[in-house]
Write a protein that holds these residues in place. Sequence first.
Motif, PDB file in Angstrom:
ATOM      1  N   ASN A   8      37.481  38.634  40.117  1.00 41.44           N
ATOM      2  CA  ASN A   8      37.127  38.614  39.026  1.00 41.44           C
ATOM      3  C   ASN A   8      38.516  37.533  38.161  1.00 41.44           C
ATOM      4  N   GLY A   9      38.687  36.636  39.265  1.00 41.11           N
ATOM      5  CA  GLY A   9      38.659  35.630  38.747  1.00 41.11           C
ATOM      6  C   GLY A   9      40.239  35.180  37.750  1.00 41.11           C
ATOM      7  N   LEU A  10      40.969  35.728  38.242  1.00 46.02           N
ATOM      8  CA  LEU A  10      42.451  36.348  37.808  1.00 46.02           C
ATOM      9  C   LEU A  10      43.608  35.977  38.818  1.00 46.02           C
ATOM     10  N   ILE A  11      44.237  35.059  38.489  1.00 41.70           N
ATOM     11  CA  ILE A  11      45.043  34.245  39.450  1.00 41.70           C
ATOM     12  C   ILE A  11      45.939  35.306  40.236  1.00 41.70           C
ATOM     13  N   SER A  12      45.772  34.300  41.669  1.00 39.95           N
ATOM     14  CA  SER A  12      46.870  35.576  42.766  1.00 39.95           C
ATOM     15  C   SER A  12      47.788  34.574  43.235  1.00 39.95           C
ATOM     16  N   PRO A  13      48.730  35.148  43.317  1.00 39.29           N
ATOM     17  CA  PRO A  13      49.576  36.587  43.059  1.00 39.29           C
ATOM     18  C   PRO A  13      49.759  36.829  41.192  1.00 39.29           C
ATOM     19  N   GLY A  14      50.034  35.404  40.204  1.00 41.53           N
ATOM     20  CA  GLY A  14      49.408  35.618  39.117  1.00 41.53           C
ATOM     21  C   GLY A  14      50.835  36.275  38.235  1.00 41.53           C
ATOM     22  N   LEU A  15      50.291  37.373  37.049  1.00 38.84           N
ATOM     23  CA  LEU A  15      50.992  37.466  35.935  1.00 38.84           C
ATOM     24  C   LEU A  15      50.178  38.536  35.604  1.00 38.84           C
ATOM     25  N   GLY A  16      49.158  39.485  36.124  1.00 39.05           N
ATOM     26  CA  GLY A  16      48.057  39.978  35.910  1.00 39.05           C
ATOM     27  C   GLY A  16      46.962  39.703  34.593  1.00 39.05           C
ATOM     28  N   ASP A  17      46.860  40.273  33.580  1.00 40.40           N
ATOM     29  CA  ASP A  17      45.840  39.421  32.185  1.00 40.40           C
ATOM     30  C   ASP A  17      46.728  39.526  31.570  1.00 40.40           C
TER      31      ASP A  17
END
Length: 232
Positions: free
Chosen positions: A210-219
């Motif tokens: 769904n286009g979120l950075i992984s591991p990222g920060l979430g939304d």
Amino acid sequence: MSQKLHVLSHPLINSRLARLRQTTTDAKEFREGIHDISLILGIEASRDLEEVTFSGQTPIGPFTGSMIQPKIGLTPILRAGLGMTDALLNLFPSAPVYHLGIFREKVSLRPVECAFHHAVLLCFDLTVVARLFQASAKPTGGLGLSVGPADCHGGTACAAMNMILEWGVPIERVKLLCVLASQDGLNHVQSEHPGLEVWVAAVDPELTSNGLISPGLGDTGDRLYNTLNTKE
């Protein structure tokens, strides 16, 4: 790595970014972490600002000092970019702030322009680094800092840059500051705007479906403003 890309490596940033990643970090601490990282990004990205000297007087005697030559403008990308703005205003307190209204459509993941708003316009000869909503001002000199905490696909950053360039601001007078980017996002930005100087605190290797950075920060926007859907 491109000479226009600067990925910071600093223990203070690493520790704050690790805290931002954790699901147990509340909105207040998340905002503070974004602020701290943004402050460091702003300091590092402004290393090469032109200076002009002047003569002054201390209580003891005369001195030669310096001040920043270019006028600085800030263009946070709504809404998450607002989380970086206060930190940069600490560094550039007289900078006008122009908000870029862009959101990412959830199915296609394409950036969509929704609105333009200008918050503070001190003088029309200050740098205008965003296309104002039917305003008559045009950019003159200066330097623009476009800011957004997370650059996922790079589409939003590219859309923001296209707006700024359409208004006549030379790309060499713009710097993109980002707390976290994906490698795909950076590749996209550098491919579309190879002359753009980019400053980022860290780069993650992957994107989720769904286009979120992984591991990222979430939304990032939801975490900044405590609008997470706790039912999910």
